[in-house]
Enzyme design. Structure first.
Site, PDB file in Angstrom:
ATOM      1  N   HIS A 342       0.834  -1.205   0.000  1.00 35.72           N
ATOM      2  CA  HIS A 342       0.000   0.000   0.000  1.00 35.72           C
ATOM      3  C   HIS A 342       0.866   1.252   0.000  1.00 35.72           C
ATOM      4  O   HIS A 342       2.096   1.203   0.213  1.00 35.72           O
ATOM      5  CB  HIS A 342      -0.933   0.011   1.222  1.00 35.72           C
ATOM      6  CG  HIS A 342      -0.221   0.037   2.543  1.00 35.72           C
ATOM      7  ND1 HIS A 342       0.321   1.181   3.090  1.00 35.72           N
ATOM      8  CD2 HIS A 342       0.026  -0.966   3.444  1.00 35.72           C
ATOM      9  CE1 HIS A 342       0.847   0.904   4.268  1.00 35.72           C
ATOM     10  NE2 HIS A 342       0.705  -0.395   4.508  1.00 35.72           N
ATOM     11  N   CYS A 360       4.022  -4.482   6.515  1.00 37.18           N
ATOM     12  CA  CYS A 360       3.519  -4.314   5.153  1.00 37.18           C
ATOM     13  C   CYS A 360       4.628  -3.835   4.213  1.00 37.18           C
ATOM     14  O   CYS A 360       5.704  -3.429   4.651  1.00 37.18           O
ATOM     15  CB  CYS A 360       2.374  -3.306   5.143  1.00 37.18           C
ATOM     16  SG  CYS A 360       0.880  -3.888   5.988  1.00 37.18           S
TER      17      CYS A 360
END
Length: 415
Positions: A342, A360
């Protein structure tokens, strides 16, 4: 079982329906009498026998006996329908349900037994129509009916990918069951995968991240682009075992494999390279998880499960206390445990330099937008790096590719 005696007659002379008790005896006697009278021009027994013999029947009037299983109004489901003829053979059998659906089947070599290819489903009324021939050549027909007992427990299926979709080369077929599956072999026998190019693959069982039973089908290697895939899950009438319940419907899906697109994430170099059909088309700087057992990134092959857009990320939902609570853009889910690729503009100072996320794969807004617009469900993220915390588990998302082929095949219930 249900027995029907068919007098040696010509087609259309009489039709006999199965029933039970005294009503069955009365109906059978009436039907046999009707059959005997309709096969001759007069009511004299010797005349009836003579005419029946001329038509190919027994001189002594011996009927064909047709036996149907299951039988009754609360028949056990989950077994094939069997129709058997004594003192003759079956020439054709049709089995239909109340909705007009047919159970396909086949005759034995000697023509005395017909068996359905599928099991009788629970809570279903069936009608059986059989045409027979005596050993002397006389033909006749018979009808029977039975109803299976309704399912006490029903098992349902959630599946990936969606029907009529185009997906990436790492996308497995994944079925998650609502209730336990104890008889995994019985279920797996009803799952048929067909591909346009005879792709080698296998089913593998596991416990899903949710704790439910799950079975995935993956190829030996990544799919070949353009492959057309069909799943026929003919589960209706299959018992999943104790406390698991019955399946009461079939599932069918088709999907196509798109271009070969692989996201190679090197967390030692803090770079993500997009390879399309073997050629690098874009490289972007990234920052992975801060080294450590809680914040480090997983290594191994992670598959894009969903493109979720803008989402709210809260560290408390993944056991990291109050570390963060914020909206993130261009989020693509890679694992059930909370790994995403992301946009992470707040981490811009570390892109290409250090791994400083909570697990992440973060990147700039512009790069995240490009990846989001070009990625497909089913594209693999191949993550490497010394600072990772371990290999992602098979059931953590679509981690099927993180075990070798032999180990994967050993997960099949039919090996």
């Amino acid at each position: 079982m249900s027995e029907i005696r068919v007098r040696g007659i010509r087609p259309g002379s009489a039709r006999i329906r199965s029933t039970t008790g005294a009503a069955a005896v009365a109906l059978l006697n009436t039907a046999l009498l009707t059959a005997a009278l309709s096969a001759c021009s007069g009511g004299h027994p010797s005349t009836a026998g003579a005419v029946a013999k001329e038509g190919g029947g027994h001189a002594d009037g011996r009927p064909v006996t047709v036996t149907v299983t299951p039988h009754g109004t609360r028949a056990k489901p989950g077994e094939p329908v069997t129709v058997t003829a004594q003192d003759g053979t079956l020439t054709s059998v049709t089995v239909t349900d109340a909705r007009g659906g047919h159970l396909a089947g086949g005759l034995s070599r000697d023509g005395r037994t017909w068996t359905s290819d599928r099991n009788a489903a629970p809570g279903t009324a069936y009608t059986v129509k059989a045409q027979t021939r005596t050993e002397e050549g006389t033909t006749g027909d018979a009808d029977a009916s039975f109803t299976t007992e309704a399912a006490g427990l029903v098992n349902k299926v959630d599946w990936r990918p969606g029907d009529a979709t185009t997906v990436g080369v790492a996308q497995p077929i994944s079925l998650v069951f609502d209730r336990p599956v104890h008889d995994k072999a019985a279920v797996e026998r009803q799952l048929k995968v067909t591909t346009s190019n005879h792709t080698e693959g296998s089913w593998g069982w596991m416990k899903d991240w949710s704790g439910k039973d799950r079975v995935d089908w993956r190829p030996r290697e990544y799919w070949r682009p353009g492959t057309r895939v069909t799943l026929d899950a003919q589960l209706n009438g299959t018992d999943s075992g104790t406390d698991g319940g019955w399946f009461v419907r079939d599932y069918h899906l088709r999907f196509t494999i798109g271009s070969q697109q692989i996201f190679k994430v090197d967390l030692d170099r803090k770079r993500l390279t997009v390879q399309r059909d073997g050629r690098a088309v874009r490289t972007v700087p990234v920052s992975g998880g801060t080294p450590g057992p809680e914040t480090g990134s997983w290594r191994g092959t992670e598959v894009v499960m969903a493109k979720e857009g803008t989402i709210r990320m809260n560290s408390e939902t993944v056991g990291l206390g109050k570390a963060y609570d914020q909206d993130v853009d261009y989020a693509m889910r890679l694992t059930w445990s909370g790994t995403y690729a992301h946009a992470a503009p707040w981490n811009a100072a570390y892109f290409g330099r250090a791994n400083r996320s909570h697990g992440c794969i973060g990147m700039s807004d512009a790069d995240a937008r490009w990846l989001y617009e070009n990625a497909h469900i089913g594209d693999p993220f191949e993550v490497t790096g010394a600072e990772t915390k371990g290999t992602v588990a098979v059931n953590n998302g679509l981690g099927d590719w993180n075990v070798g082929w032999d180990d994967w095949r050993a997960r099949s219930a039919l090996r």
